[in-house]
Motif scaffolding. Structure first.
Motif, PDB file in Angstrom:
ATOM      1  N   ASN A 151     -23.365  -7.796   7.671  1.00  0.00           N
ATOM      2  CA  ASN A 151     -22.299  -8.521   8.374  1.00  0.00           C
ATOM      3  C   ASN A 151     -21.843  -9.742   7.591  1.00  0.00           C
ATOM      4  N   LYS A 152     -22.804 -10.435   6.995  1.00  0.00           N
ATOM      5  CA  LYS A 152     -22.447 -11.623   6.206  1.00  0.00           C
ATOM      6  C   LYS A 152     -21.640 -11.230   4.976  1.00  0.00           C
ATOM      7  N   MET A 153     -22.051 -10.158   4.311  1.00  0.00           N
ATOM      8  CA  MET A 153     -21.329  -9.727   3.104  1.00  0.00           C
ATOM      9  C   MET A 153     -19.899  -9.311   3.453  1.00  0.00           C
ATOM     10  N   LYS A 154     -19.739  -8.674   4.591  1.00  0.00           N
ATOM     11  CA  LYS A 154     -18.407  -8.187   4.960  1.00  0.00           C
ATOM     12  C   LYS A 154     -17.504  -9.320   5.452  1.00  0.00           C
ATOM     13  N   SER A 155     -18.100 -10.418   5.962  1.00  0.00           N
ATOM     14  CA  SER A 155     -17.242 -11.493   6.473  1.00  0.00           C
ATOM     15  C   SER A 155     -17.047 -12.636   5.480  1.00  0.00           C
ATOM     16  N   TYR A 156     -17.843 -12.684   4.425  1.00  0.00           N
ATOM     17  CA  TYR A 156     -17.697 -13.748   3.422  1.00  0.00           C
ATOM     18  C   TYR A 156     -16.352 -13.636   2.717  1.00  0.00           C
ATOM     19  N   ARG A 157     -15.629 -14.717   2.568  1.00  0.00           N
ATOM     20  CA  ARG A 157     -14.293 -14.642   1.983  1.00  0.00           C
ATOM     21  C   ARG A 157     -14.257 -15.028   0.508  1.00  0.00           C
ATOM     22  N   GLY A 158     -15.425 -15.339  -0.061  1.00  0.00           N
ATOM     23  CA  GLY A 158     -15.429 -15.861  -1.423  1.00  0.00           C
ATOM     24  C   GLY A 158     -15.707 -14.858  -2.517  1.00  0.00           C
ATOM     25  N   TRP A 159     -15.725 -13.567  -2.193  1.00  0.00           N
ATOM     26  CA  TRP A 159     -15.977 -12.559  -3.231  1.00  0.00           C
ATOM     27  C   TRP A 159     -14.795 -12.485  -4.190  1.00  0.00           C
ATOM     28  N   ARG A 160     -15.104 -12.087  -5.424  1.00  0.00           N
ATOM     29  CA  ARG A 160     -14.030 -11.851  -6.391  1.00  0.00           C
ATOM     30  C   ARG A 160     -13.241 -10.619  -5.954  1.00  0.00           C
ATOM     31  N   ARG A 161     -11.949 -10.594  -6.284  1.00  0.00           N
ATOM     32  CA  ARG A 161     -11.168  -9.377  -6.010  1.00  0.00           C
ATOM     33  C   ARG A 161     -11.694  -8.254  -6.908  1.00  0.00           C
ATOM     34  N   PRO A 162     -11.666  -7.010  -6.407  1.00  0.00           N
ATOM     35  CA  PRO A 162     -12.115  -5.900  -7.268  1.00  0.00           C
ATOM     36  C   PRO A 162     -11.268  -5.830  -8.541  1.00  0.00           C
ATOM     37  N   ARG A 163     -11.909  -5.485  -9.664  1.00  0.00           N
ATOM     38  CA  ARG A 163     -11.189  -5.470 -10.928  1.00  0.00           C
ATOM     39  C   ARG A 163     -10.763  -4.056 -11.306  1.00  0.00           C
ATOM     40  N   ALA A 164     -10.029  -3.964 -12.414  1.00  0.00           N
ATOM     41  CA  ALA A 164      -9.416  -2.678 -12.772  1.00  0.00           C
ATOM     42  C   ALA A 164     -10.270  -1.833 -13.710  1.00  0.00           C
ATOM     43  N   LEU A 165     -11.538  -2.190 -13.916  1.00  0.00           N
ATOM     44  CA  LEU A 165     -12.353  -1.476 -14.911  1.00  0.00           C
ATOM     45  C   LEU A 165     -12.491   0.005 -14.587  1.00  0.00           C
ATOM     46  N   SER A 166     -12.523   0.310 -13.290  1.00  0.00           N
ATOM     47  CA  SER A 166     -12.736   1.702 -12.891  1.00  0.00           C
ATOM     48  C   SER A 166     -11.420   2.433 -12.685  1.00  0.00           C
ATOM     49  N   LEU A 167     -10.323   1.785 -13.042  1.00  0.00           N
ATOM     50  CA  LEU A 167      -9.000   2.400 -12.890  1.00  0.00           C
ATOM     51  C   LEU A 167      -8.381   2.711 -14.251  1.00  0.00           C
ATOM     52  N   SER A 168      -7.354   3.551 -14.239  1.00  0.00           N
ATOM     53  CA  SER A 168      -6.713   3.939 -15.492  1.00  0.00           C
ATOM     54  C   SER A 168      -5.227   4.218 -15.262  1.00  0.00           C
ATOM     55  N   PRO A 169      -4.445   3.155 -14.990  1.00  0.00           N
ATOM     56  CA  PRO A 169      -3.006   3.372 -14.787  1.00  0.00           C
ATOM     57  C   PRO A 169      -2.344   3.801 -16.093  1.00  0.00           C
ATOM     58  N   ARG A 201       1.842  -2.818 -11.194  1.00  0.00           N
ATOM     59  CA  ARG A 201       1.401  -4.008 -10.459  1.00  0.00           C
ATOM     60  C   ARG A 201      -0.016  -4.398 -10.875  1.00  0.00           C
ATOM     61  N   LYS A 202      -0.395  -5.611 -10.504  1.00  0.00           N
ATOM     62  CA  LYS A 202      -1.775  -6.053 -10.729  1.00  0.00           C
ATOM     63  C   LYS A 202      -2.707  -5.275  -9.789  1.00  0.00           C
ATOM     64  N   THR A 203      -4.002  -5.379 -10.069  1.00  0.00           N
ATOM     65  CA  THR A 203      -4.982  -4.686  -9.229  1.00  0.00           C
ATOM     66  C   THR A 203      -4.980  -5.264  -7.822  1.00  0.00           C
ATOM     67  N   SER A 204      -5.006  -4.371  -6.843  1.00  0.00           N
ATOM     68  CA  SER A 204      -5.099  -4.782  -5.448  1.00  0.00           C
ATOM     69  C   SER A 204      -6.319  -4.053  -4.876  1.00  0.00           C
ATOM     70  N   SER A 205      -6.560  -4.146  -3.585  1.00  0.00           N
ATOM     71  CA  SER A 205      -7.676  -3.377  -3.021  1.00  0.00           C
ATOM     72  C   SER A 205      -7.486  -3.182  -1.519  1.00  0.00           C
ATOM     73  N   TYR A 206      -8.106  -2.142  -0.988  1.00  0.00           N
ATOM     74  CA  TYR A 206      -8.172  -1.937   0.461  1.00  0.00           C
ATOM     75  C   TYR A 206      -9.602  -1.546   0.786  1.00  0.00           C
ATOM     76  N   GLY A 245     -12.272  -2.822   0.012  1.00  0.00           N
ATOM     77  CA  GLY A 245     -13.141  -2.899  -1.158  1.00  0.00           C
ATOM     78  C   GLY A 245     -12.829  -1.888  -2.259  1.00  0.00           C
ATOM     79  N   ASN A 246     -11.875  -0.979  -2.029  1.00  0.00           N
ATOM     80  CA  ASN A 246     -11.511   0.007  -3.051  1.00  0.00           C
ATOM     81  C   ASN A 246     -10.359  -0.528  -3.900  1.00  0.00           C
ATOM     82  N   PRO A 247     -10.577  -0.688  -5.219  1.00  0.00           N
ATOM     83  CA  PRO A 247      -9.480  -1.194  -6.056  1.00  0.00           C
ATOM     84  C   PRO A 247      -8.373  -0.141  -6.209  1.00  0.00           C
TER      85      PRO A 247
END
Ligand SMILES: Nc1ncnc2c1ncn2[C@@H]1O[C@H](COP(=O)(O)OP(=O)(O)OP(=O)(O)O)[C@@H](O)[C@H]1O
Ligand SMILES: Nc1ncnc2c1ncn2[C@@H]1O[C@H](COP(=O)(O)OP(=O)(O)OP(=O)(O)O)[C@@H](O)[C@H]1O
Ligand SMILES: [Mg+2]
Ligand SMILES: [Mg+2]
Lengths: 461, 461
Positions: free
Chosen positions: B293-311, B335-340, B342-344
């Motif tokens: 619950n704490k991990m899911k509500s914490y707002r200070g995580w970095r945005r997911p990055r594009a390493l696992s993507l290949s546009p 566009r820049k990397t976004s997420s939903y 937790g999925n980039p």
């Protein structure tokens, strides 16, 4: 480099749960209610028990911990079957050729899974079958990687009453505020399509009570046999394998397939130039392939019959529409049995006009499949496509108009577009039947509209 | 009364094959081509091999016995993996957090299954990995009720060349006449989204040759770690179970989750009031739930990055569009990397105007997800909904106009609506990004249209 892995079915649907309708807490709450209610209605109606269904949703802990309880007076679940029924994906009693809401053996497991991964809590079940002397009470979770149930607790006590049925309770993450409209809509439409059911729904600040307005129920469907047009090599090979290999080809096709009597069997064997006296065990692989091709191309088979179907009928459909929509006028049409790829189906349509139906720019569409209300993905549903192609002006309907269209498809195999059961694919035979049913009903609507126009004209003078 | 059964995954998809796109010989032929081509493109592109793909369709026996062969220069399949890869549902190498076309471990098995139940014939495979000294040749069928391969034949011979790759051949029931337009369309759009691929297609009276117009390729994606917003209790429980139980909580969250460095870990543990030095093995069940619950509500995580993507990138996307649509003007936006959840994800859009693009009353939409062309169910695709809501007149586009919109969604988890991968669900974050990308591109289009209007005005004087 590449790592090769195998997934169990539960693991697959855990990772891809959005495909089964469990994409987020709002949709998951809606889908959970659906899965429970549809199971309860099958457990009653398929056995000609007038359904008494109770649904209770409460907020366990704001903002999003929700408790859902569904109780029914159905046939119950044999206690030794309970763990697999609730804890194993692709397990159920609906894998037969008979119209029912359940078909995949997946629904309740998705609800168990979602509750478990969002709250860690097991599902709670109390159930007893009609002849059982005990009441079973279980708490169950899923071993997701192995697709096996985990029985947290199991209790059995003597039954001192005639009670039979099932009570299921889940605690899950769910967004009641965002899901409530759809859930209430779903329950209302369920009441529309099952006017012989007593449905009681209690949610946070809402209570819906639908008392049955009839005790008359549709005849339960019987388990049917496959039709020659619906078979493939795998099915044929298996049918041959499980049968007494000394059986003749003639007896085999009469015994195993839908609607094949002596006369038709004789005509088919003659047309196909096959020896009806040949024993099954003497058929070679190429002869089996030849048999399949001949069976699929023969045009003299009987049309599939309605024994395995259970439509509402025009009278009950009218009662359900009146109960929920309070229209000024209703016409209902139940078509004869049709089929696609050997799967029998029946289309029933209702048109409702005026009364409490609001003025709309295009018809409000209520879609049902095997008595399941379909609320999402209207845009790709075959029923919407048919309704939009109809020239309503030919039936004296000029929009805006207070018109609702109710479409109900009954089949041993509804061509759902996905495991979430939200929309029906555009199978040509089904599309044609929906169109014919709507036009047939629309001709009656036209008579009525013509009549009230004349009355108005007379009054105006 | 009720009979309870268990189905294997292959049995389930045999009975419900229409859900995976194998509803009839026309659709099945199209889907078979897709499954083979998408596997071949993953096998090359994910490993930075410039793809050489050969697709050969021929009518084996009129009217509907069709042979399909697909050959690639990819990484091949380790010979001991071949039986399961082709003969077991839910088996594959794509079950990792990395953008790829394949995701379900189901595709090729559906093609094998459909061919088998319509013709009784096995799939034929020849393959060799880059470092292997042997070439493996197999003929494989499926034991559908057990979800296990049946190896009809297996041959191995010494490799005397540097060849690597895979050749797959199927003989199946298929309707080429009705399927051909969609198949050609699919291949053309594949060429659009992979301008660095050589694609050769030979069908009954048709030949399509697409030579790469660039050797530049997107950087292959790397396997990533889950993001805190994408986890649930089951995932967390498993991550804890497989890790060295003596690891501290701090080291655990830094090691197992996306983008958690020392600083962020420290801030999170402080905010959550958790002891970072506590050993994993000392965490109780309720402490694990609290951690989630704490991990899911914490707002200070970095945005997911594009390493696992290949546009594709704006340059390659432009090249693909020019190659296939021959427009007068193209603008592309990545566009820049976004997420939903937790999925980039990354949205790329192209707008193509004029040239060979026909005049249309609403934009022609080309949809892609992880470089897969999507041709069906446009009506419920989020991209169509966005395109229809755009006020194109704000961008000086007045219909009828020669406008095509290309939308490409890249993600480690594309929110497909079904296992047939035909449409993308309307996830809010994805919808917003598609809208922003189209508007960004439309502003450039507006500049261009303004410019040519001025030129016309000048010429008119
Ligand atoms: N309330 C109930 N009363 C009696 N039997 C039930 C009840 N709920 C579930 N079952 C039994 O459990 C089985 C599994 O239910 P589940 O919802 O998972 O699958 P299904 O209903 O068969 O198919 P679907 O996935 O399409 O819903 C059912 O087939 C039925 O035999
Ligand atoms: N041409 C090929 N070259 C190399 N590996 C292949 C090839 N075709 C299939 N494979 C391997 O076989 C596995 C299974 O393929 P399959 O199409 O069934 O599933 P998938 O591609 O993983 O997922 P999806 O069901 O979404 O297509 C792949 O994951 C890949 O490892
Ligand atoms: Mg069910
Ligand atoms: Mg694949």
């Amino acid at each position: 480099e590449e790592r090769y892995e195998s997934l169990s079915p539960s693991e697959f649907f855990y990772r891809n749960r959005e495909i089964a309708g469990f994409s987020n807490p709002t949709r998951a709450l809606y889908q959970t209610v659906r899965e429970l209610v549809e199971n309860s209605l099958d457990a009653t109606e398929l056995h000609k028990i007038p359904p008494d269904i109770k649904i209770i949703i409460s907020i366990k802990e704001p903002p999003d911990l929700v408790s859902i309880l569904v109780e029914d007076n159905g046939i119950g679940i044999p206690h030794e079957e309970v763990p697999f029924v609730f804890g194993r994906v692709f397990y159920g009693s609906k894998y037969v050729l008979r119209q029912s809401r359940g078909v995949f053996g997946l629904g309740i497991k998705m609800a168990v899974l979602y509750a478990q991964i969002t709250t860690g809590k097991p599902i709670w079940i109390r159930t007893s079958t009609m002849n059982s002397k005990i009441i079973a009470e279980y708490r169950i979770k899923m071993d997701i990687s192995r697709n096996m149930p985990i029985v947290i607790s199991a209790n059995f006590r003597k039954k001192r009453s005639k009670w039979h049925g099932t009570i299921v309770k889940l605690i899950t993450k769910g967004n009641w505020t965002l899901a409530r409209r759809r859930i209430e809509d779903y329950i209302r439409r369920t009441a529309m399509i099952t006017p012989y059911a007593d449905i009681y729904f209690k949610g946070p600040d809402v209570e819906l009570i639908f008392k049955r307005n009839t005790r008359k129920m549709p005849t339960p469907p019987k388990v049917g046999k496959p039709h020659p047009y619906g078979i493939d090599l795998e099915m044929l090979r298996r049918l041959i394998e499980i049968h007494n290999r000394n059986i003749t080809l003639r007896d085999f096709i009469m015994k195993c397939f839908e609607g094949v009597g002596e006369g038709i069997a004789h005509n088919f064997l003659e047309w196909a130039r096959l020896n009806g006296d040949k024993k099954l065990k003497d058929l070679s692989t190429s002869e089996i392939e030849n048999l399949l091709n001949k069976m699929k191309s023969y045009r003299g088979w009987r049309r599939p019959r309605a024994l395995s179907l259970s439509p509402l009928g025009e009278d009950l459909l009218r009662k359900g529409i009146e109960r929920i929509l309070s229209p000024e006028y209703v016409v209902t049409v139940t078509r004869k049995t049709s089929s696609y790829s050997g799967n029998p189906f029946i289309v029933e349509v209702g048109l409702a006009w005026g009364g409490k139906i609001p003025m709309v720019r295009s018809p409000i569409l209520y879609r049902f499949a095997n008595k399941i209300p379909l609320l999402y993905d209207e845009g790709v549903d075959v029923a919407r496509q048919v309704v939009d192609k109809i020239d309503w002006s030919l039936y004296r309907v000029k929009f805006p108009a207070p018109l609702a269209v109710i479409v109900h498809l009954c089949s041993t195999k509804v061509p759902f577009k996905g495991v979430g059961k939200e929309a029906i694919a555009d199978v040509v035979e089904v599309e044609k039947e929906i169109e014919n049913a709507i036009k047939e009903a629309a001709r009656s609507l036209r008579k009525y509209l013509t009549l009230i126009e004349r009355k108005r004209a007379l009054i105006a003078k």
